[in-house]
Scaffold this motif. Structure first.
Motif, PDB file in Angstrom:
ATOM      1  N   ALA A  75       6.648   2.987  -6.466  1.00  0.00           N
ATOM      2  CA  ALA A  75       5.358   3.504  -6.015  1.00  0.00           C
ATOM      3  C   ALA A  75       4.221   2.974  -6.884  1.00  0.00           C
ATOM      4  CB  ALA A  75       5.374   5.028  -6.044  1.00  0.00           C
ATOM      5  N   LEU A  76       4.430   2.920  -8.194  1.00  0.00           N
ATOM      6  CA  LEU A  76       3.396   2.423  -9.094  1.00  0.00           C
ATOM      7  C   LEU A  76       3.152   0.928  -8.897  1.00  0.00           C
ATOM      8  CD1 LEU A  76       4.494   4.419 -12.238  1.00  0.00           C
ATOM      9  CD2 LEU A  76       2.223   4.563 -11.190  1.00  0.00           C
ATOM     10  N   LEU A  77       4.212   0.155  -8.694  1.00  0.00           N
ATOM     11  CA  LEU A  77       4.048  -1.272  -8.442  1.00  0.00           C
ATOM     12  C   LEU A  77       3.286  -1.514  -7.145  1.00  0.00           C
ATOM     13  CD1 LEU A  77       7.578  -2.523  -9.527  1.00  0.00           C
ATOM     14  CD2 LEU A  77       5.404  -3.301 -10.507  1.00  0.00           C
ATOM     15  N   SER A  78       3.562  -0.718  -6.134  1.00  0.00           N
ATOM     16  CA  SER A  78       2.847  -0.842  -4.871  1.00  0.00           C
ATOM     17  C   SER A  78       1.367  -0.514  -5.062  1.00  0.00           C
ATOM     18  CB  SER A  78       3.478   0.083  -3.827  1.00  0.00           C
ATOM     19  OG  SER A  78       2.786   0.015  -2.611  1.00  0.00           O
ATOM     20  N   LEU A  79       1.096   0.516  -5.865  1.00  0.00           N
ATOM     21  CA  LEU A  79      -0.292   0.882  -6.148  1.00  0.00           C
ATOM     22  C   LEU A  79      -0.999  -0.233  -6.905  1.00  0.00           C
ATOM     23  CD1 LEU A  79      -2.480   3.094  -6.068  1.00  0.00           C
ATOM     24  CD2 LEU A  79      -1.510   3.998  -8.187  1.00  0.00           C
ATOM     25  N   LYS A  80      -0.335  -0.792  -7.902  1.00  0.00           N
ATOM     26  CA  LYS A  80      -0.933  -1.873  -8.685  1.00  0.00           C
ATOM     27  C   LYS A  80      -1.201  -3.105  -7.833  1.00  0.00           C
ATOM     28  CE  LYS A  80      -0.365  -4.622 -12.878  1.00  0.00           C
ATOM     29  NZ  LYS A  80       0.467  -4.892 -14.075  1.00  0.00           N
ATOM     30  N   ALA A  81      -0.345  -3.353  -6.850  1.00  0.00           N
ATOM     31  CA  ALA A  81      -0.506  -4.523  -5.988  1.00  0.00           C
ATOM     32  C   ALA A  81      -1.646  -4.368  -5.001  1.00  0.00           C
ATOM     33  CB  ALA A  81       0.799  -4.802  -5.249  1.00  0.00           C
ATOM     34  N   GLY A  82      -2.214  -3.169  -4.925  1.00  0.00           N
ATOM     35  CA  GLY A  82      -3.334  -2.957  -4.024  1.00  0.00           C
ATOM     36  C   GLY A  82      -2.953  -2.403  -2.673  1.00  0.00           C
ATOM     37  N   ALA A  83      -1.694  -2.047  -2.482  1.00  0.00           N
ATOM     38  CA  ALA A  83      -1.267  -1.443  -1.216  1.00  0.00           C
ATOM     39  C   ALA A  83      -1.562   0.049  -1.296  1.00  0.00           C
ATOM     40  CB  ALA A  83       0.218  -1.690  -0.982  1.00  0.00           C
ATOM     41  N   ILE A  84      -2.830   0.430  -1.131  1.00  0.00           N
ATOM     42  CA  ILE A  84      -3.283   1.760  -1.512  1.00  0.00           C
ATOM     43  C   ILE A  84      -3.851   2.566  -0.352  1.00  0.00           C
ATOM     44  CG2 ILE A  84      -3.712   1.219  -3.934  1.00  0.00           C
ATOM     45  CD1 ILE A  84      -6.603   0.640  -3.201  1.00  0.00           C
ATOM     46  N   ARG A  85      -3.372   2.317   0.865  1.00  0.00           N
ATOM     47  CA  ARG A  85      -3.864   3.118   1.982  1.00  0.00           C
ATOM     48  C   ARG A  85      -3.646   4.595   1.690  1.00  0.00           C
ATOM     49  NH1 ARG A  85      -4.854   2.651   7.517  1.00  0.00           N
ATOM     50  NH2 ARG A  85      -5.924   0.752   6.853  1.00  0.00           N
ATOM     51  N   GLY A  86      -4.737   5.338   1.507  1.00  0.00           N
ATOM     52  CA  GLY A  86      -4.622   6.754   1.201  1.00  0.00           C
ATOM     53  C   GLY A  86      -4.037   6.960  -0.183  1.00  0.00           C
ATOM     54  N   ALA A  87      -3.090   7.913  -0.303  1.00  0.00           N
ATOM     55  CA  ALA A  87      -2.506   8.276  -1.591  1.00  0.00           C
ATOM     56  C   ALA A  87      -0.991   8.129  -1.542  1.00  0.00           C
ATOM     57  CB  ALA A  87      -2.877   9.720  -1.926  1.00  0.00           C
ATOM     58  N   LYS A  88      -0.400   7.915  -2.722  1.00  0.00           N
ATOM     59  CA  LYS A  88       1.052   7.812  -2.846  1.00  0.00           C
ATOM     60  C   LYS A  88       1.572   9.049  -3.565  1.00  0.00           C
ATOM     61  CE  LYS A  88       0.969   2.803  -2.766  1.00  0.00           C
ATOM     62  NZ  LYS A  88       1.336   2.790  -1.335  1.00  0.00           N
ATOM     63  N   VAL A  89       2.709   9.586  -3.108  1.00  0.00           N
ATOM     64  CA  VAL A  89       3.222  10.853  -3.599  1.00  0.00           C
ATOM     65  C   VAL A  89       4.723  10.758  -3.808  1.00  0.00           C
ATOM     66  CG1 VAL A  89       3.441  13.323  -3.161  1.00  0.00           C
ATOM     67  CG2 VAL A  89       1.437  12.097  -2.300  1.00  0.00           C
ATOM     68  N   LEU A  90       5.199  11.296  -4.946  1.00  0.00           N
ATOM     69  CA  LEU A  90       6.634  11.465  -5.165  1.00  0.00           C
ATOM     70  C   LEU A  90       7.070  12.803  -4.593  1.00  0.00           C
ATOM     71  CD1 LEU A  90       7.005  10.225  -8.857  1.00  0.00           C
ATOM     72  CD2 LEU A  90       7.195   8.897  -6.737  1.00  0.00           C
ATOM     73  N   GLN A  91       8.016  12.783  -3.668  1.00  0.00           N
ATOM     74  CA  GLN A  91       8.564  14.012  -3.098  1.00  0.00           C
ATOM     75  C   GLN A  91       9.768  14.404  -3.949  1.00  0.00           C
ATOM     76  OE1 GLN A  91       9.199  13.777   1.102  1.00  0.00           O
ATOM     77  NE2 GLN A  91       9.293  16.004   1.321  1.00  0.00           N
ATOM     78  N   VAL A  92       9.616  15.480  -4.707  1.00  0.00           N
ATOM     79  CA  VAL A  92      10.633  15.847  -5.697  1.00  0.00           C
ATOM     80  C   VAL A  92      11.647  16.806  -5.111  1.00  0.00           C
ATOM     81  CG1 VAL A  92      10.991  16.820  -7.996  1.00  0.00           C
ATOM     82  CG2 VAL A  92       8.938  15.444  -7.526  1.00  0.00           C
ATOM     83  N   LEU A  93      11.178  17.812  -4.401  1.00  0.00           N
ATOM     84  CA  LEU A  93      12.065  18.836  -3.827  1.00  0.00           C
ATOM     85  C   LEU A  93      12.182  18.654  -2.333  1.00  0.00           C
ATOM     86  CD1 LEU A  93      13.724  21.428  -4.287  1.00  0.00           C
ATOM     87  CD2 LEU A  93      11.632  22.722  -3.909  1.00  0.00           C
TER      88      LEU A  93
END
Length: 342
Positions: A324-342
């Motif tokens: 997820a962080l690599l995708s964010l750094k690459a600029g693939a940032i449509r909206g927000a990225k979230v880790l689903q934990v539960l």
């Protein structure tokens, strides 16, 4: 419990991911603290800055994550807010002293003892986390777990930046950079300032199209000139070029608000092109946003319920934090990225 932890500062790269999934002891809440079972945690560009060493250094090993939504499963001694079994959120502000001049003025974001969630205290890239009950925010029932996470940082700091613009309805707003915060601020501005034109500057044509779908009056590339000078602009980019471009696009007396925890040094040389007449004259001003207060978070959550604000999110599993962080750094940032934990 499972926790994603950082043991070193290093460039974020696919071949040598800096975050590791580990099994560690579940924390125990102390006096006036809550144990939260994490449901979801947002992924923020600030985590990239932490990992790559552009923020004050975290206490290693550290569990990142400061857009946390979960259920309170245990209260420590002395808790009084009756949050047990309730769904709450935790933002970047993990604690502040409450006694300094900044705290007493309601500007706890500037407190010398400000502690950041996921940098100075373990955050939400984990099954459980602990926080003081005064820094936990009840989440409105109408907002889902995944959608609530970006409101706790991208939304709250965006709300603070919009407030610092001091715009009256009808005055124009610019947004340079259109990621997690920008797409929320655009929706807030259209609700709070219905007669104000919002112009969006973004390098990616897909993000410009997204902004138009959300109601932007005009979109262009970073250095494109808007139809008319703007009364305020919020910059959410990690670069310096948008700062100069935004200052040039301001109307006399206009305000540029930089909403970024750090600026990367790679394009700093563009500042040699700073021209007093084009960029600064006629009472233009520049200020920055530092952190958030608890009031910013609470006000943002109330506004989100009122609009209603619908963040666009992309979900990842906890063990996909590096991805997820690599995708964010690459600029693939449509909206927000979230880790689903539960």
């Amino acid at each position: 419990m499972r926790a994603i932890r950082m043991h070193r500062l290093a460039p974020l790269a696919e071949r040598h991911p800096p975050l590791q999934l580990e099994q560690i002891e579940t924390p125990t809440p102390g006096a006036s603290e809550l144990l939260i079972r994490v449901h979801a945690c947002g992924v923020c560009h600030t985590e990239i800055d932490e990992i790559e060493g552009r923020t004050p250094p975290p206490r290693l090993p550290m569990t990142p994550g400061h857009q946390v939504v979960g259920t309170v499963v245990r209260e420590g001694p002395g808790c009084r807010r009756q949050l047990l079994n309730r769904r709450v959120g935790v933002a970047w502000i993990h604690s502040a002293c409450g006694a300094c001049a900044w705290c007493l003025e309601g500007r706890e974001n500037l407190c010398p003892d400000f502690r950041a969630c996921g940098r100075d205290a373990p955050g939400g890239y984990a099954d459980y986390m602990v926080v003081g009950e005064d820094f936990a925010h009840p989440i409105p029932q109408s907002i889902g777990d995944l959608e609530a996470t970006p409101l706790l940082c991208a939304g709250a700091v965006g709300y603070r930046a919009l407030s610092l613009c001091r715009l009256d309805n009808g005055q124009s707003l610019g947004l340079t950079g259109f990621g997690a915060s920008g797409h929320l601020v655009l929706q807030m501005a259209r609700h709070l300032l219905p007669d104000s034109a919002v112009c969006v500057f973004a390098r990616n044509p897909a993000e410009r199209e997204f902004a138009e779908q959300l109601g932007a009056a005009w979109t262009g590339d970073t250095t494109d000139a808007p139809p008319r000078p703007l009364d305020a602009i919020i910059d959410t980019t990690p670069a310096w070029l948008p700062v100069l471009a935004a200052m040039e696009a301001l109307a006399p007396g206009g305000r540029l608000i930089i909403n970024a925890i750090r600026k990367e040094s790679g394009d700093r040389e563009v500042l040699t092109g700073l021209d007093y007449d084009r960029h600064l004259w006629r009472e233009k001003s520049l200020s920055t946003v530092a952190n958030v207060t608890r009031r910013d978070v609470a006000d943002c959550l109330r506004l989100a319920e009122e609009i209603p604000l619908k963040p666009q999110v992309t979900a990842y599993r906890l063990e996909q934090a590096n991805e997820a962080l690599l995708s964010l750094k690459a600029g693939a940032i449509r909206g927000a990225k979230v880790l689903q934990v539960l």
